[in-house]
Design a protein around this motif. Structure first.
Motif, PDB file in Angstrom:
ATOM      1  N   LYS A  51      12.346  58.544  45.843  1.00 30.54           N
ATOM      2  CA  LYS A  51      13.367  58.871  46.840  1.00 30.54           C
ATOM      3  C   LYS A  51      14.571  59.533  46.155  1.00 30.54           C
ATOM      4  N   ILE A  52      14.991  60.679  46.695  1.00 32.94           N
ATOM      5  CA  ILE A  52      16.152  61.364  46.117  1.00 32.94           C
ATOM      6  C   ILE A  52      17.355  61.072  47.016  1.00 32.94           C
ATOM      7  N   LEU A  53      18.304  60.287  46.491  1.00 36.46           N
ATOM      8  CA  LEU A  53      19.489  59.973  47.301  1.00 36.46           C
ATOM      9  C   LEU A  53      20.324  61.223  47.529  1.00 36.46           C
ATOM     10  N   GLY A  54      20.459  62.050  46.497  1.00 36.37           N
ATOM     11  CA  GLY A  54      21.231  63.282  46.634  1.00 36.37           C
ATOM     12  C   GLY A  54      21.784  63.736  45.301  1.00 36.37           C
ATOM     13  N   VAL A  55      22.774  64.607  45.404  1.00 36.67           N
ATOM     14  CA  VAL A  55      23.312  65.278  44.232  1.00 36.67           C
ATOM     15  C   VAL A  55      24.790  64.951  44.061  1.00 36.67           C
ATOM     16  N   VAL A  56      25.204  64.827  42.818  1.00 34.06           N
ATOM     17  CA  VAL A  56      26.627  64.738  42.492  1.00 34.06           C
ATOM     18  C   VAL A  56      27.010  66.059  41.847  1.00 34.06           C
ATOM     19  N   VAL A  57      27.986  66.745  42.424  1.00 37.29           N
ATOM     20  CA  VAL A  57      28.490  67.965  41.807  1.00 37.29           C
ATOM     21  C   VAL A  57      29.711  67.560  40.982  1.00 37.29           C
ATOM     22  N   ASN A  58      29.567  67.661  39.670  1.00 35.43           N
ATOM     23  CA  ASN A  58      30.643  67.219  38.776  1.00 35.43           C
ATOM     24  C   ASN A  58      31.357  68.434  38.183  1.00 35.43           C
ATOM     25  N   ARG A  59      32.609  68.254  37.832  1.00 37.67           N
ATOM     26  CA  ARG A  59      33.459  69.290  37.229  1.00 37.67           C
ATOM     27  C   ARG A  59      33.729  70.431  38.214  1.00 37.67           C
ATOM     28  N   HIS A  60      33.962  70.056  39.465  1.00 35.49           N
ATOM     29  CA  HIS A  60      34.234  71.069  40.489  1.00 35.49           C
ATOM     30  C   HIS A  60      35.703  71.493  40.397  1.00 35.49           C
ATOM     31  N   SER A  61      35.913  72.791  40.261  1.00 34.94           N
ATOM     32  CA  SER A  61      37.301  73.264  40.154  1.00 34.94           C
ATOM     33  C   SER A  61      37.670  74.182  41.305  1.00 34.94           C
ATOM     34  N   GLY A  62      36.659  74.642  42.041  1.00 34.33           N
ATOM     35  CA  GLY A  62      36.936  75.555  43.151  1.00 34.33           C
ATOM     36  C   GLY A  62      37.276  76.962  42.688  1.00 34.33           C
ATOM     37  N   LYS A  63      37.170  77.217  41.376  1.00 38.58           N
ATOM     38  CA  LYS A  63      37.475  78.575  40.891  1.00 38.58           C
ATOM     39  C   LYS A  63      36.455  79.559  41.453  1.00 38.58           C
ATOM     40  N   ARG A  64      36.891  80.788  41.595  1.00 37.78           N
ATOM     41  CA  ARG A  64      36.065  81.766  42.311  1.00 37.78           C
ATOM     42  C   ARG A  64      34.730  82.058  41.642  1.00 37.78           C
ATOM     43  N   HIS A  65      34.695  81.942  40.312  1.00 36.80           N
ATOM     44  CA  HIS A  65      33.432  82.258  39.637  1.00 36.80           C
ATOM     45  C   HIS A  65      32.432  81.098  39.697  1.00 36.80           C
ATOM     46  N   MET A  66      32.872  79.944  40.179  1.00 38.85           N
ATOM     47  CA  MET A  66      31.975  78.790  40.280  1.00 38.85           C
ATOM     48  C   MET A  66      31.168  78.856  41.576  1.00 38.85           C
ATOM     49  N   MET A  67      29.997  78.201  41.581  1.00 36.22           N
ATOM     50  CA  MET A  67      29.189  78.198  42.799  1.00 36.22           C
ATOM     51  C   MET A  67      29.866  77.356  43.880  1.00 36.22           C
ATOM     52  N   ARG A  68      29.703  77.809  45.114  1.00 38.16           N
ATOM     53  CA  ARG A  68      30.280  77.065  46.227  1.00 38.16           C
ATOM     54  C   ARG A  68      29.329  75.928  46.637  1.00 38.16           C
ATOM     55  N   LEU A  69      29.887  74.905  47.260  1.00 39.38           N
ATOM     56  CA  LEU A  69      29.067  73.741  47.611  1.00 39.38           C
ATOM     57  C   LEU A  69      27.953  74.120  48.586  1.00 39.38           C
ATOM     58  N   GLU A  70      28.262  75.045  49.510  1.00 37.34           N
ATOM     59  CA  GLU A  70      27.220  75.453  50.471  1.00 37.34           C
ATOM     60  C   GLU A  70      26.050  76.121  49.746  1.00 37.34           C
ATOM     61  N   GLU A  71      26.370  76.908  48.710  1.00 37.27           N
ATOM     62  CA  GLU A  71      25.295  77.570  47.956  1.00 37.27           C
ATOM     63  C   GLU A  71      24.429  76.529  47.246  1.00 37.27           C
ATOM     64  N   ILE A  72      25.100  75.543  46.642  1.00 42.19           N
ATOM     65  CA  ILE A  72      24.365  74.491  45.919  1.00 42.19           C
ATOM     66  C   ILE A  72      23.466  73.739  46.900  1.00 42.19           C
ATOM     67  N   ASN A  73      24.036  73.424  48.049  1.00 36.73           N
ATOM     68  CA  ASN A  73      23.290  72.710  49.079  1.00 36.73           C
ATOM     69  C   ASN A  73      22.082  73.503  49.568  1.00 36.73           C
ATOM     70  N   GLN A  74      22.291  74.828  49.725  1.00 33.65           N
ATOM     71  CA  GLN A  74      21.198  75.688  50.186  1.00 33.65           C
ATOM     72  C   GLN A  74      20.051  75.721  49.181  1.00 33.65           C
ATOM     73  N   ILE A  75      20.395  75.755  47.908  1.00 33.82           N
ATOM     74  CA  ILE A  75      19.363  75.824  46.867  1.00 33.82           C
ATOM     75  C   ILE A  75      18.645  74.489  46.723  1.00 33.82           C
ATOM     76  N   LEU A  76      19.405  73.412  46.672  1.00 33.93           N
ATOM     77  CA  LEU A  76      18.799  72.118  46.338  1.00 33.93           C
ATOM     78  C   LEU A  76      18.205  71.395  47.553  1.00 33.93           C
ATOM     79  N   GLN A  77      18.753  71.665  48.736  1.00 39.24           N
ATOM     80  CA  GLN A  77      18.212  71.068  49.978  1.00 39.24           C
ATOM     81  C   GLN A  77      18.207  69.543  49.969  1.00 39.24           C
ATOM     82  N   VAL A  78      19.171  68.949  49.280  1.00 37.84           N
ATOM     83  CA  VAL A  78      19.354  67.486  49.346  1.00 37.84           C
ATOM     84  C   VAL A  78      20.851  67.238  49.563  1.00 37.84           C
ATOM     85  N   PRO A  79      21.229  66.086  50.103  1.00 41.14           N
ATOM     86  CA  PRO A  79      22.651  65.862  50.398  1.00 41.14           C
ATOM     87  C   PRO A  79      23.531  65.890  49.151  1.00 41.14           C
TER      88      PRO A  79
END
Ligand code: ADP
Ligand code: MG
Length: 254
Positions: free
Chosen positions: A163-191
């Motif tokens: 069972k995959i509970l989900g993902v922790v996105v660590n070291r989030h800075s919101g800088k423009r060159h970083m991936m957005r949470l929606e993109e990460i969610n779209q790729i990984l398809q887990v909460p």
């Protein structure tokens, strides 16, 4: 009943050990009986994060000799139980992960929640930590190489039926060159369970050999780790009367 949760990542250095120590201590503060185990046996550092690097008996003794796992359990000042791995290079010879399963069976009932700090990647160590888990949480950073490797870990866990509970996105800075949470969610398809900000307090806390939830309990990263712990415990906790980052973000998005 004992829950076994493995914290894992595809790419190394993304924040697994930081997540294990902080969630472990935060769950202990919520009154849970928690044991953390260093399943990253070739490059362990769980005990270093807690400032207690030398132990007479470690997981290596349990996996390679006739030593009972109970003899490798130590109690941190926070009340959190820990099973460390040996830091000695010599101890790597003859190391096999085959006994991990029976070791965990022997631990059932010794804690409510057992959290494994897994090795990165998809080698034997990481596979073993997936195989013994009831649930896994995948840690990533908001960068494509880390997210791409996280996807592989998720696929392997899915194939294993874990069972995959989900993902922790660590070291989030919101800088423009970083991936957005929606993109990460779209790729990984887990909460996305938690978004831990890039926070110098985390680095200071590691230098001080203390989880950030203890070192700087009101920092943004500490609050998000506590929120994650509360989610895991099912306690519905909203720290310091503030909504967590993810909730605010999703509220804003909708
Ligand atoms: P892993 O166990 O996945 O190899 P660690 O938890 O040891 O990763 O983290 C690696 C390093 O990343 C830490 O030593 C710390 O310097 C840094 N780090 C982790 N999380 C954060 C954060 N939220 N903010 C700033 N630095 C961080
Ligand atoms: Mg680590």
């Amino acid at each position: 009943m004992t829950r076994i949760i493995t914290i894992i990542s595809g790419k190394g250095g993304v924040g697994k050990t930081t997540t294990v120590t902080n969630v472990g201590v935060a769950l202990t503060e919520l009154g849970k009986d928690v044991l953390i185990l260093d399943a990253n046996v070739t490059t362990p550092n769980l005990s270093m994060h807690l400032g207690i690097p030398f132990y007479p008996v470690t997981l290596h003794d349990v996996l390679t000799r006739n030593v009972h796992v109970n003899d490798a359990i130590y109690v941190h000042s926070s009340g959190l139980k820990i099973i460390p791995a040996s830091l000695s290079v010599d101890r790597l010879k003859d190391l096999s992960m085959e006994k991990l399963q029976s070791t965990l069976l022997n631990l059932l009932g010794r804690a409510e929640i057992i959290i494994l700090d897994a090795a990165a990647g998809l080698g034997r160590e990481a596979q073993a930590a997936i195989e013994v888990a009831d649930e896994i949480i995948v840690v990533t950073n908001p960068e494509l190489p880390a997210v791409a490797d996280a996807l592989k870990t998720i696929k392997v866990a899915e194939e294993n039926g874990t069972k995959i509970l989900g993902v922790v996105v660590n070291r989030h800075s919101g800088k423009r060159h970083m991936m957005r949470l929606e993109e990460i969610n779209q790729i990984l398809q887990v909460p996305i369970l938690a978004v831990i900000p890039e926070d110098v307090k985390v680095q200071e806390s590691i230098a001080n050999k203390m989880p950030v939830v203890k070192y700087s309990p009101r920092s943004k990263s500490a609050r998000e780790f506590k929120r994650l712990a509360a989610y895991i415990a099912g306690a519905g906790f909203e720290p310091l009367k503030e909504r967590g980052f993810v909730e605010r973000l999703f509220a804003w998005l909708s």
